[in-house]
Design an enzyme around this catalytic site. Structure first.
Site, PDB file in Angstrom:
ATOM      1  N   GLU A  42      15.817 141.785  10.307  1.00 56.31           N
ATOM      2  CA  GLU A  42      15.910 140.283  10.547  1.00 56.31           C
ATOM      3  C   GLU A  42      15.530 140.619  12.111  1.00 56.31           C
ATOM      4  OE1 GLU A  42      19.097 136.846  11.961  1.00 56.31           O
ATOM      5  OE2 GLU A  42      19.729 138.607  11.216  1.00 56.31           O
ATOM      6  N   ASP A  67      16.928 143.076  18.093  1.00 53.77           N
ATOM      7  CA  ASP A  67      17.034 142.248  19.033  1.00 53.77           C
ATOM      8  C   ASP A  67      17.293 142.933  20.474  1.00 53.77           C
ATOM      9  OD1 ASP A  67      17.970 139.738  20.995  1.00 53.77           O
ATOM     10  OD2 ASP A  67      18.077 139.084  19.166  1.00 53.77           O
ATOM     11  N   ASP A 116      13.522 131.211  18.838  1.00 56.50           N
ATOM     12  CA  ASP A 116      12.702 130.419  20.202  1.00 56.50           C
ATOM     13  C   ASP A 116      11.241 129.755  19.424  1.00 56.50           C
ATOM     14  OD1 ASP A 116      11.787 129.157  22.283  1.00 56.50           O
ATOM     15  OD2 ASP A 116      12.955 130.462  23.803  1.00 56.50           O
ATOM     16  N   ASP A 152      14.743 125.108  12.487  1.00 54.19           N
ATOM     17  CA  ASP A 152      14.977 123.756  12.649  1.00 54.19           C
ATOM     18  C   ASP A 152      13.966 123.005  13.428  1.00 54.19           C
ATOM     19  OD1 ASP A 152      15.876 125.309  15.112  1.00 54.19           O
ATOM     20  OD2 ASP A 152      16.465 123.215  15.654  1.00 54.19           O
ATOM     21  N   THR A 192      23.473 130.906  10.074  1.00 61.14           N
ATOM     22  CA  THR A 192      23.701 131.541  11.324  1.00 61.14           C
ATOM     23  C   THR A 192      24.815 130.575  12.211  1.00 61.14           C
ATOM     24  OG1 THR A 192      21.936 130.594  12.609  1.00 61.14           O
ATOM     25  CG2 THR A 192      21.651 132.537  11.157  1.00 61.14           C
ATOM     26  N   TYR A 194      23.843 129.466  14.918  1.00 62.40           N
ATOM     27  CA  TYR A 194      22.864 128.353  15.486  1.00 62.40           C
ATOM     28  C   TYR A 194      22.775 127.331  14.513  1.00 62.40           C
ATOM     29  CZ  TYR A 194      22.649 131.129  19.566  1.00 62.40           C
ATOM     30  OH  TYR A 194      22.856 131.953  20.890  1.00 62.40           O
TER      31      TYR A 194
END
Length: 235
Positions: A42, A67, A116, A152, A192, A194
């Site tokens: 991921e 990350d 992002d 999204d 998640t 978010y």
């Protein structure tokens, strides 16, 4: 930097499931996990919600969140330790350097969840589905490997569909509204932090699954549509 962040940065250096810019790892992840199970990444994993969700559903496979932000990685790594989820690890590094850590064909699938979208056209090369990144993913994925995007952002969704079409990728699944499906596929039910916020705001969640072409991607020669053309379906 706040005291809590400093404490978490110090803690992740002691976590056995966190690797920070590790050396000599390509081809050696089986040794880290202690098995030869398939490995899924991921990217830009944040707190690792999807990494953990996938690991819980598929204990016979290995999962790794990648990350740069150690403060976020801390949350996922600590949860995995506390809940004894042994098939999870976290790699702290820049996504741009991902090929330094994996051998060719060492990765089964890649997930990108709510990254992002870099909405300004001038920042499009930073989008994790830009051909610049797909060329890196080609060097990691094995035969049949896929890239999975959950977002999204309609802009990132349409941009990625355009990239898929123009770079010769094979579109496998296109879901313009995940929660309009009945039932929602099991893999897409993982949420998640978010995503929960986006759903509370009434946003639409989109999903794309695609395979990369066999021929090497020359991203510098890519002729991409503008965001406006992609939004109009001019792929």
């Amino acid at each position: 930097m706040g005291h809590k962040k400093l404490q978490r940065f110090a803690e992740i250096e002691t976590f056995p499931n966190v690797l920070i810019y590790p050396k000599d790892m390509p081809g050696n992840w089986n040794r880290h996990f202690g098995n030869s199970h398939p490995l899924t990444l991921e990217l830009a994993c944040g707190k690792g919600d999807y990494t953990l969700g996938l690991a819980r559903k598929y204990p016979e496979e290995n999962f790794m969140g990648v990350d740069l932000k150690g403060n976020r990685i801390w949350k996922g790594a600590k949860t995995a330790i506390d809940q004894h989820i042994a098939n999870v690890a976290f790699l702290r590094t820049q996504i741009e350097q991902i090929t330094d850590y994996f051998a060719t064909g060492e990765v089964k699938d890649i997930w990108i969840t709510f990254p992002d979208p870099f909405l300004r056209q001038s920042k499009s090369k930073k989008r994790l589905t830009h051909p610049r990144f797909l060329a890196l993913y080609q060097q990691l994925l094995g035969d049949g490997g896929t890239v999975n995007l959950k977002t999204d952002s309609n802009e990132l969704y349409t941009f990625t569909k355009m990239v898929i079409a123009r770079m010769g990728c094979r579109l496998i699944t296109d879901v313009p509204d995940v929660y309009a499906l009945s039932p929602v596929p099991e893999l897409l039910q993982i949420q998640t932090y978010y995503e929960g916020m986006h759903l509370a705001d009434g946003r639409t969640i989109r999903f794309l699954k695609f395979a990369l072409p066999a021929a090497p991607i020359d991203w510098k020669a890519a002729n991409l549509a503008t965001d406006e053309e992609a939004a109009a379906g001019k792929y």
